[in-house]
Design an enzyme around this catalytic site. Structure first.
Site, PDB file in Angstrom:
ATOM      1  N   ASP A  51       5.132  -4.664   6.340  1.00 39.80           N
ATOM      2  CA  ASP A  51       5.698  -5.972   6.687  1.00 39.80           C
ATOM      3  C   ASP A  51       5.720  -6.983   5.540  1.00 39.80           C
ATOM      4  OD1 ASP A  51       3.025  -6.470   6.780  1.00 39.80           O
ATOM      5  OD2 ASP A  51       3.060  -7.589   8.667  1.00 39.80           O
ATOM      6  N   GLN A  58      -7.508   8.118   2.791  1.00 38.28           N
ATOM      7  CA  GLN A  58      -6.490   8.213   3.852  1.00 38.28           C
ATOM      8  C   GLN A  58      -5.083   7.937   3.318  1.00 38.28           C
ATOM      9  OE1 GLN A  58      -8.307   6.028   7.608  1.00 38.28           O
ATOM     10  NE2 GLN A  58      -9.293   5.354   5.734  1.00 38.28           N
ATOM     11  N   ARG A  59      -4.991   7.349   2.133  1.00 43.54           N
ATOM     12  CA  ARG A  59      -3.667   6.989   1.593  1.00 43.54           C
ATOM     13  C   ARG A  59      -3.064   8.105   0.739  1.00 43.54           C
ATOM     14  NH1 ARG A  59      -3.889   0.941   0.429  1.00 43.54           N
ATOM     15  NH2 ARG A  59      -3.292   1.382  -1.706  1.00 43.54           N
ATOM     16  N   ARG A 113     -25.617   6.898  10.922  1.00 47.11           N
ATOM     17  CA  ARG A 113     -25.064   6.969   9.566  1.00 47.11           C
ATOM     18  C   ARG A 113     -23.653   6.365   9.589  1.00 47.11           C
ATOM     19  NH1 ARG A 113     -29.516   8.036   8.614  1.00 47.11           N
ATOM     20  NH2 ARG A 113     -30.412   9.565   7.180  1.00 47.11           N
ATOM     21  N   VAL A 167      18.072   8.447  -3.061  1.00 45.02           N
ATOM     22  CA  VAL A 167      18.843   8.775  -4.274  1.00 45.02           C
ATOM     23  C   VAL A 167      19.919   9.811  -3.955  1.00 45.02           C
ATOM     24  CG1 VAL A 167      18.685   9.853  -6.563  1.00 45.02           C
ATOM     25  CG2 VAL A 167      16.953   8.184  -5.834  1.00 45.02           C
ATOM     26  N   GLY A 182       0.840  -1.209   0.000  1.00 45.94           N
ATOM     27  CA  GLY A 182       0.000   0.000   0.000  1.00 45.94           C
ATOM     28  C   GLY A 182       0.864   1.242   0.000  1.00 45.94           C
ATOM     29  N   THR A 203       4.013   2.929   5.855  1.00 39.20           N
ATOM     30  CA  THR A 203       2.652   2.396   5.769  1.00 39.20           C
ATOM     31  C   THR A 203       1.754   3.227   6.662  1.00 39.20           C
ATOM     32  OG1 THR A 203       1.214   0.583   6.488  1.00 39.20           O
ATOM     33  CG2 THR A 203       3.413   0.584   7.425  1.00 39.20           C
ATOM     34  N   ILE A 204       0.591   3.571   6.143  1.00 38.18           N
ATOM     35  CA  ILE A 204      -0.315   4.391   6.971  1.00 38.18           C
ATOM     36  C   ILE A 204      -0.747   3.621   8.216  1.00 38.18           C
ATOM     37  CG2 ILE A 204      -1.166   5.761   5.022  1.00 38.18           C
ATOM     38  CD1 ILE A 204      -3.842   4.147   5.308  1.00 38.18           C
ATOM     39  N   ASP A 205      -0.658   2.275   8.178  1.00 32.84           N
ATOM     40  CA  ASP A 205      -1.132   1.456   9.311  1.00 32.84           C
ATOM     41  C   ASP A 205      -0.256   1.622  10.556  1.00 32.84           C
ATOM     42  OD1 ASP A 205      -2.889   0.531   7.431  1.00 32.84           O
ATOM     43  OD2 ASP A 205      -1.803  -1.326   7.038  1.00 32.84           O
ATOM     44  N   GLY A 254      -6.255   0.529   8.515  1.00 32.00           N
ATOM     45  CA  GLY A 254      -5.306   0.060   9.530  1.00 32.00           C
ATOM     46  C   GLY A 254      -5.102  -1.440   9.466  1.00 32.00           C
ATOM     47  N   ARG A 255      -5.744  -2.065   8.492  1.00 31.72           N
ATOM     48  CA  ARG A 255      -5.667  -3.522   8.337  1.00 31.72           C
ATOM     49  C   ARG A 255      -6.007  -4.206   9.648  1.00 31.72           C
ATOM     50  NH1 ARG A 255      -0.841  -6.706   6.221  1.00 31.72           N
ATOM     51  NH2 ARG A 255       0.216  -5.068   7.370  1.00 31.72           N
ATOM     52  N   ASP A 277       2.059  -0.211  11.684  1.00 37.34           N
ATOM     53  CA  ASP A 277       2.099  -1.462  12.442  1.00 37.34           C
ATOM     54  C   ASP A 277       3.440  -2.195  12.346  1.00 37.34           C
ATOM     55  OD1 ASP A 277       1.855  -2.058   9.783  1.00 37.34           O
ATOM     56  OD2 ASP A 277       0.255  -3.524  10.000  1.00 37.34           O
ATOM     57  N   ALA A 334      15.423  10.967  -0.705  1.00 31.52           N
ATOM     58  CA  ALA A 334      16.530  10.922   0.265  1.00 31.52           C
ATOM     59  C   ALA A 334      17.496   9.786  -0.063  1.00 31.52           C
ATOM     60  CB  ALA A 334      15.974  10.766   1.678  1.00 31.52           C
ATOM     61  N   ARG A 343       1.330  -5.431  -5.130  1.00 25.58           N
ATOM     62  CA  ARG A 343       1.432  -6.522  -4.155  1.00 25.58           C
ATOM     63  C   ARG A 343       1.760  -7.755  -4.994  1.00 25.58           C
ATOM     64  NH1 ARG A 343      -0.674  -4.204   0.495  1.00 25.58           N
ATOM     65  NH2 ARG A 343      -2.429  -2.778   0.204  1.00 25.58           N
TER      66      ARG A 343
HETATM   67  O1  F6P Z   1      -1.686  -1.336   4.353  1.00 27.73           O
HETATM   68  C1  F6P Z   1      -2.272  -0.165   3.920  1.00 27.73           C
HETATM   69  C2  F6P Z   1      -3.730  -0.361   3.623  1.00 27.73           C
HETATM   70  O2  F6P Z   1      -4.267   0.872   3.187  1.00 27.73           O
HETATM   71  C3  F6P Z   1      -4.560  -0.936   4.775  1.00 27.73           C
HETATM   72  O3  F6P Z   1      -4.891   0.031   5.731  1.00 27.73           O
HETATM   73  C4  F6P Z   1      -5.743  -1.479   4.018  1.00 27.73           C
HETATM   74  O4  F6P Z   1      -6.354  -2.525   4.747  1.00 27.73           O
HETATM   75  C5  F6P Z   1      -5.125  -2.007   2.752  1.00 27.73           C
HETATM   76  O5  F6P Z   1      -3.897  -1.307   2.582  1.00 27.73           O
HETATM   77  C6  F6P Z   1      -5.971  -1.806   1.523  1.00 27.73           C
HETATM   78  O6  F6P Z   1      -5.332  -2.411   0.464  1.00 27.73           O
HETATM   79  P1  F6P Z   1      -5.729  -2.199  -1.053  1.00 27.73           P
HETATM   80  O7  F6P Z   1      -5.296  -0.817  -1.455  1.00 27.73           O
HETATM   81  O8  F6P Z   1      -4.995  -3.253  -1.773  1.00 27.73           O
HETATM   82  O9  F6P Z   1      -7.215  -2.315  -1.129  1.00 27.73           O
END
Ligand code: F6P
Length: 322
Positions: A103, A254-255, A246, A24, A11, A126-128, A171-172, A130, A22, A72
């Site tokens: 990871d 968020q990405r 709602r 490069v 992601g 990674t935005i997660d 956040g997976r 983790d 940085a 991926r």
């Molecule tokens: O690992 C980053 C992330 O945005 C997770 O928060 C989310 O679960 C996953 O990737 C979504 O993956 P994709 O963009 O493949 O749908």
């Protein structure tokens, strides 16, 4: 060492471009050529390589996404796939590789470090947030600020209609985004995978808060929670409390976006640290920061150990939300 490669994988996260820049610039400064590998490990296996010089990474520090693109790649989970990747790198005279990602990215890199003479370094992006061993991963700060701004906006409309909003964040399998965004956005409740949530308790708390005069509420829900899908949680609460509920799923917004100053600075520091690690002969490490100090964590440790979330902070956040 004459030549290193750099790729982004998994992601995308805001600040990946600042990492590439940085890597490069610090490598070139030290007389090392840099090759960019497009589309992560997929691109590596297709031999999609591009020479990167100082000018190739101009004007990217402020851009979200990744100029190298990402993927991926299931093939890298196999020994055969990795052998192919290693052969391509060796054929091109690439002796070191910086991998930028989370990871999944580091698992493939860890195996490659074991199966070859290549020197590999990982930058947690990674935005997660983790990744074990580092306080922050590149992209997390931007993601939580983006989500917080969204919640601020939702709060306005929730107030206007006296509604209960369930806001799902990414956040997976971890709740780092949910916890920080929940606190920063003043959420009444935060549902995360690391802590069991009882929906009846949640309904009771909401009912209490209505009695105390609250007219609207924001519940931040981590996508990886174990209670259920956000829509189902909202339906349950709507049914039990006859509340006006709602759902808003923030998803991939968020990405994206320009990285915050904090992410740009972290990316710049870790980009330099990754090149240092490789040129100092380290074979397979993730570079990170703990309490402001630079750290190097062996790949296997970063992949195998779980980064713990401060659940006490979740309890304190409830006091603030009353
Ligand atoms: O690992 C980053 C992330 O945005 C997770 O928060 C989310 O679960 C996953 O990737 C979504 O993956 P994709 O963009 O493949 O749908």
């Amino acid at each position: 060492m004459q030549k290193i490669g750099v790729l982004t994988s998994g992601g995308d996260a805001p600040g990946m471009n600042a990492c590439i820049r940085a890597v490069v610039r610090s490598a070139v400064q030290r007389g090392v050529d840099v090759v960019g590998i497009r589309r992560g490990y997929d691109g590596l296996l297709n031999g999609e390589l591009v020479k990167l010089n100082r000018r190739a990474v101009a004007n990217i520090i402020q851009r979200g996404g990744t100029i190298l693109e990402s993927s991926r790649c299931d093939e890298m989970k196999t020994a055969e796939g990795r052998r192919k990747g290693i052969q391509i790198l060796e054929r091109e005279g690439i002796e070191g590789l910086v991998v930028i990602g989370g990871d999944g990215t580091f698992r493939a890199a860890a195996a490659m470090a074991q199966e070859s003479q290549l020197k590999l370094a990982g930058i947690p992006a990674t935005i997660d947030n983790d990744v074990y061993g580092t306080d922050y991963a590149v992209g997390f700060d931007t993601a939580i600020n983006t989500a917080m701004e969204a919640i601020d906006r939702i709060r306005d409309t929730a107030d206007a209609f006296e509604r209960v909003f369930f806001v799902e964040v990414m956040g997976r399998l971890s709740g780092f985004i949910a916890l920080e965004v929940g606190v920063a956005g003043g959420a009444e409740e935060i549902i995360i995978p690391e802590k069991e949530t009882d929906l009846e308790d949640l309904c009771r708390t909401l009912k209490e808060s209505f009695k105390k005069g609250k007219r609207s509420s924001i519940i931040v829900v981590a996508e990886g929670n174990e209670v259920g899908h956000t829509v189902q949680i909202a339906q349950y609460v709507q049914f039990r409390l006859k509340a006006n509920c709602r759902v808003c799923i923030l998803g991939h917004l968020q990405r994206g976006g320009a990285p915050t100053a904090r992410d740009r600075v972290l990316a710049s520091k870790l980009g330099i640290a990754a090149v240092d690690a490789i040129l100092n002969g380290r074979q397979g490490h993730v570079v990170g920061e703990k309490k402001g100090e630079r750290v190097c964590i062996p790949f296997h440790e970063a992949c195998e150990r779980k980064k713990e979330l401060d659940t006490c902070f979740l309890e304190s956040s409830k006091v603030l939300a009353m």
